[in-house]
Design a protein around this motif. Structure first.
Motif, PDB file in Angstrom:
ATOM      1  N   ILE A 115       4.450   1.089 -13.558  1.00 38.64           N
ATOM      2  CA  ILE A 115       5.337   0.006 -13.144  1.00 38.64           C
ATOM      3  C   ILE A 115       4.550  -1.291 -13.243  1.00 38.64           C
ATOM      4  O   ILE A 115       3.494  -1.427 -12.647  1.00 38.64           O
ATOM      5  CB  ILE A 115       5.837   0.210 -11.695  1.00 38.64           C
ATOM      6  CG1 ILE A 115       6.663   1.494 -11.597  1.00 38.64           C
ATOM      7  CG2 ILE A 115       6.668  -0.985 -11.242  1.00 38.64           C
ATOM      8  CD1 ILE A 115       7.134   1.814 -10.197  1.00 38.64           C
ATOM      9  N   ARG A 117       4.878  -5.812 -13.909  1.00 34.80           N
ATOM     10  CA  ARG A 117       5.698  -7.013 -13.951  1.00 34.80           C
ATOM     11  C   ARG A 117       5.599  -7.638 -15.334  1.00 34.80           C
ATOM     12  O   ARG A 117       4.522  -7.730 -15.914  1.00 34.80           O
ATOM     13  CB  ARG A 117       5.230  -8.032 -12.905  1.00 34.80           C
ATOM     14  CG  ARG A 117       5.513  -7.670 -11.491  1.00 34.80           C
ATOM     15  CD  ARG A 117       4.828  -8.627 -10.519  1.00 34.80           C
ATOM     16  NE  ARG A 117       4.955 -10.013 -10.939  1.00 34.80           N
ATOM     17  CZ  ARG A 117       3.901 -10.791 -11.197  1.00 34.80           C
ATOM     18  NH1 ARG A 117       2.677 -10.325 -11.096  1.00 34.80           N
ATOM     19  NH2 ARG A 117       4.096 -12.054 -11.553  1.00 34.80           N
ATOM     20  N   ALA A 464      14.000  -1.986  -6.757  1.00 32.05           N
ATOM     21  CA  ALA A 464      13.370  -1.003  -7.645  1.00 32.05           C
ATOM     22  C   ALA A 464      14.331  -0.636  -8.758  1.00 32.05           C
ATOM     23  O   ALA A 464      14.930   0.427  -8.771  1.00 32.05           O
ATOM     24  CB  ALA A 464      12.959   0.237  -6.852  1.00 32.05           C
ATOM     25  N   LYS A 465      14.523  -1.541  -9.691  1.00 30.44           N
ATOM     26  CA  LYS A 465      15.528  -1.370 -10.735  1.00 30.44           C
ATOM     27  C   LYS A 465      14.930  -0.896 -12.053  1.00 30.44           C
ATOM     28  O   LYS A 465      15.652  -0.495 -12.944  1.00 30.44           O
ATOM     29  CB  LYS A 465      16.255  -2.698 -10.967  1.00 30.44           C
ATOM     30  CG  LYS A 465      17.023  -3.177  -9.746  1.00 30.44           C
ATOM     31  CD  LYS A 465      17.693  -4.510 -10.015  1.00 30.44           C
ATOM     32  CE  LYS A 465      18.475  -4.984  -8.800  1.00 30.44           C
ATOM     33  NZ  LYS A 465      19.092  -6.307  -9.024  1.00 30.44           N
ATOM     34  N   ARG A 466      13.580  -1.031 -12.190  1.00 28.86           N
ATOM     35  CA  ARG A 466      12.987  -0.698 -13.468  1.00 28.86           C
ATOM     36  C   ARG A 466      11.941   0.402 -13.295  1.00 28.86           C
ATOM     37  O   ARG A 466      11.281   0.498 -12.289  1.00 28.86           O
ATOM     38  CB  ARG A 466      12.285  -1.921 -14.087  1.00 28.86           C
ATOM     39  CG  ARG A 466      13.193  -3.054 -14.401  1.00 28.86           C
ATOM     40  CD  ARG A 466      12.418  -4.113 -15.194  1.00 28.86           C
ATOM     41  NE  ARG A 466      11.221  -4.552 -14.496  1.00 28.86           N
ATOM     42  CZ  ARG A 466       9.986  -4.196 -14.833  1.00 28.86           C
ATOM     43  NH1 ARG A 466       9.786  -3.393 -15.835  1.00 28.86           N
ATOM     44  NH2 ARG A 466       8.956  -4.643 -14.154  1.00 28.86           N
ATOM     45  N   LYS A 468      11.807   3.568 -12.754  1.00 26.27           N
ATOM     46  CA  LYS A 468      11.839   4.518 -11.651  1.00 26.27           C
ATOM     47  C   LYS A 468      11.581   5.928 -12.171  1.00 26.27           C
ATOM     48  O   LYS A 468      12.026   6.306 -13.240  1.00 26.27           O
ATOM     49  CB  LYS A 468      13.185   4.463 -10.943  1.00 26.27           C
ATOM     50  CG  LYS A 468      13.407   3.177 -10.169  1.00 26.27           C
ATOM     51  CD  LYS A 468      14.676   3.213  -9.356  1.00 26.27           C
ATOM     52  CE  LYS A 468      15.889   3.265 -10.229  1.00 26.27           C
ATOM     53  NZ  LYS A 468      17.144   3.159  -9.504  1.00 26.27           N
ATOM     54  N   SER A 480       7.110  -1.902  -3.914  1.00 27.27           N
ATOM     55  CA  SER A 480       8.172  -2.759  -3.391  1.00 27.27           C
ATOM     56  C   SER A 480       7.829  -4.225  -3.602  1.00 27.27           C
ATOM     57  O   SER A 480       8.684  -5.024  -4.001  1.00 27.27           O
ATOM     58  CB  SER A 480       8.394  -2.474  -1.901  1.00 27.27           C
ATOM     59  OG  SER A 480       8.827  -1.154  -1.687  1.00 27.27           O
ATOM     60  N   ASN A 483       8.172  -5.170  -7.345  1.00 23.08           N
ATOM     61  CA  ASN A 483       9.574  -5.366  -7.707  1.00 23.08           C
ATOM     62  C   ASN A 483      10.133  -6.653  -7.102  1.00 23.08           C
ATOM     63  O   ASN A 483      10.941  -7.350  -7.719  1.00 23.08           O
ATOM     64  CB  ASN A 483      10.403  -4.164  -7.247  1.00 23.08           C
ATOM     65  CG  ASN A 483      10.101  -2.917  -8.047  1.00 23.08           C
ATOM     66  OD1 ASN A 483       9.944  -2.967  -9.262  1.00 23.08           O
ATOM     67  ND2 ASN A 483      10.007  -1.784  -7.373  1.00 23.08           N
ATOM     68  N   GLU A 486       8.973  -9.463  -9.197  1.00 24.33           N
ATOM     69  CA  GLU A 486       9.767  -9.524 -10.433  1.00 24.33           C
ATOM     70  C   GLU A 486      11.052 -10.312 -10.207  1.00 24.33           C
ATOM     71  O   GLU A 486      11.453 -11.135 -11.040  1.00 24.33           O
ATOM     72  CB  GLU A 486      10.093  -8.107 -10.912  1.00 24.33           C
ATOM     73  CG  GLU A 486      10.837  -8.045 -12.245  1.00 24.33           C
ATOM     74  CD  GLU A 486       9.926  -8.220 -13.442  1.00 24.33           C
ATOM     75  OE1 GLU A 486      10.451  -8.402 -14.538  1.00 24.33           O
ATOM     76  OE2 GLU A 486       8.700  -8.184 -13.258  1.00 24.33           O
TER      77      GLU A 486
END
Length: 561
Positions: A115, A117, A464-466, A468, A480, A483, A486
């Motif tokens: 994950i 940015r 948390a949209k990306r 996952k 958290s 995100n 972001e």
């Protein structure tokens, strides 16, 4: 700067390219537009496919205004393309110069650790280009010198590969850069780095008495140069104390100093010339294996082996300032390197040089070091009579007239230094960014790693949209916050185009399931991000905690009063 375990590891599915939109527009000349590509051993058809898609996306986003994609970036003819989010890939763009683009393509992984940015990835591209220009000049200027690309390609290839592979030994509290390569694995800044800000400097807080001593030292240094202009940076450990340079030049030289010049960057090496010539560090071996893996085809195209000043009629001596273990301390206190090759006509290493944006001049780069104190001095080449000989006279003046002052400054700063945890604030894990001054301060990395793992349901985590991971809820407080950052990045992008010149105040608080608060507050060019663990569940508690922090450490900049 994080340790190797603190970053996302990407084995495959990572591509980085630099190309020129002005070149290769005629059929049969498409390869001309490729200036750099990693991995270089990919077939040229694949390289052209990636660059062709990127070129198409750039053209498309210039033609249409006000169209929002999955990434929520707003496209317009005035706005350069920043990112395209596809189902399996993220395409991250940076317009380095007019019609010259850098593009990073990363695979989306199902691993929760993968994950990152988008803005953090774009800052990597910006940093690569900024450092390249400081040492070699602009990409366009190299193309103008040799339109065939035979000059710029080996420079870009060696520089970017050294950037990716040679960041090996770091200070435990470095926070402006990160390691990128272990063996052949590219590592990207991950969610674990969300309490860091690339492209900023970290300042040392000093008292009035110490500040006056530093100012006195700078005046002495300038007087030693006589009528020659003298620009300086003063660092203690890996922190900036003083600068007489522009913000952009300060950031570039500070970044390079932390990477290669500061005391912690030299700790892992011996201080003898014979050791440097005989020894091979693990990172040098890893870097060599990566360069060797590119194969003969890429060697011919990128000219990656034309690094010798006597390599033939059409070869180029490629200066590689990011090579590891190439600086050592001389007997007079000045750092010495052979990276720039021998001085013409004499068996002495040439003095390093850089391009200064502030004056658009080529400068001699001289570095003096005493214990934890590092002085970076810049002198215009055009102002030094008799070249290296004249510079030696200036250095001698500095040693004779400024040594005692440097000893006194180092002693003053050492007495006031609180160690690697000097800027830890109990109960807080924070990042403070002053965008107007390009300065940041953060919790020490060793304290950030103490944040505990928690279970957060991705369905309930609003940001948390990306990226996952399906079938797992094992996330961390830092995810958290990553995100959340972001979302703040997207909001700042919208503000730039909706209302240029006006900064909107923003505050977001998220309650995580481990009794933690994740908070972002921005106002008047300043940004504050923090994680409060084992915290009271009320929003009032979180707000009060931010107010206390703001009043005590930020002069009330983030207070709501």
């Amino acid at each position: 700067m994080g340790l190797s375990s603190a970053n996302t590891v990407v084995n495959e599915g990572f591509q980085l390219c630099v190309f020129d939109l002005r070149r290769g527009q005629q059929e049969g000349q498409e390869l001309d537009k490729i200036l750099f590509f990693h991995p270089a051993d990919l077939p040229f058809s694949t390289q052209l496919s990636v660059i062709g898609l990127s070129e198409g996306l750039i053209t498309f986003t210039r033609l249409f205004k006000g169209i929002a994609f999955v990434s929520c970036r707003i496209f317009s003819p005035e706005a350069a393309c920043e990112v395209i989010e596809a189902e399996k890939h993220s395409h991250v763009f940076h317009q380095a110069e007019q019609d010259i683009w850098m593009v990073m393509v990363v695979d989306k992984s199902k691993e929760s650790d993968a994950i990152w940015r988008i803005d953090a990835l774009r800052r990597v591209l910006k940093e690569v280009h900024s450092l390249f220009v400081m040492f070699h000049g602009s990409i366009r200027s190299l193309l103008d010198k040799e339109p065939s690309g035979g000059l710029v390609r080996p420079h870009l290839y060696n520089f970017i590969m050294d950037y990716l592979s040679a960041f090996h030994k770091r200070s435990p509290w470095d926070i402006c850069c990160c390691d990128f390569l272990v063996g052949k694995k590219i590592k990207l800044p991950s969610f674990r780095d969300c309490l860091k800000e690339r492209g900023t400097v970290q300042m040392l807080t000093v008292g009035r008495e110490a500040a006056l001593e530093v100012q006195s030292l700078v005046r002495v240094l300038e007087s030693c140069a006589g009528n020659t202009p003298c620009y300086s940076l003063v660092l203690f450990q890996d922190l900036l104390v003083s600068t007489t340079l522009s913000p952009d030049d300060t950031i570039n030289l500070f970044t390079y100093a932390v990477l290669r010049l500061a005391p912690h960057a030299l700790l892992s090496r011996a201080s003898s010339w014979s050791y440097l010539r005989k020894g091979n560090s693990a990172s040098q071996i890893a870097a060599a294996s990566v360069l060797a893996s590119s194969g003969p085809v890429s060697e011919q195209f990128y000219g990656s082996r034309d690094t010798s000043p006597h390599g033939g009629e059409h070869s180029h001596h490629v200066v590689r300032p990011l090579q590891l273990n190439k600086w050592y301390k001389g007997t007079d206190g000045f750092l010495v390197t052979d990276i720039w090759g021998p001085e013409v006509g004499i068996m002495v290493s040439a003095t390093p040089t850089v391009w200064l944006q502030q004056t658009d001049e080529k400068m001699y780069l001289c570095v003096y070091q005493h214990k934890s104190l590092t002085l970076i001095l810049l002198f215009p080449i055009s102002s030094i009579l008799n070249g290296e000989q004249g510079l030696s006279v200036v250095k001698q003046q500095i040693v004779e007239n400024a040594s005692l002052k440097m000893l006194k400054v180092e002693e003053k700063l050492s007495k006031g230094w609180g160690g690697e945890n000097a800027y830890h604030v109990g109960g807080y894990r924070y990042l403070l960014v002053d965008g107007d001054r390009n300065v940041s301060r953060a919790s020490p990395p060793g304290k950030v790693t103490t944040l505990t793992k928690v279970n957060i349901d991705p369905a309930e985590e609003g940001f948390a949209k990306r990226n996952k991971s399906k079938g797992t809820n094992q996330l961390e407080s830092l995810i958290s916050l990553s995100n959340l950052r972001e979302e703040v990045d997207l909001e700042k992008s919208r503000e730039i185009w909706d209302d240029p010149g006006h900064d909107k105040d923003l505050e977001i608080c998220i309650r995580a399931k481990n009794n933690a608060w994740v908070i972002a507050r921005t106002t008047r060019g300043k940004e504050l991000y923090m994680v409060l663990e084992k915290a009271n569940e009320t929003l009032l508690f979180a707000s009060d905690a931010v107010e206390k922090f703001s009043n005590r450490y930020c002069s009330g900049a983030f207070s709501l009063d």
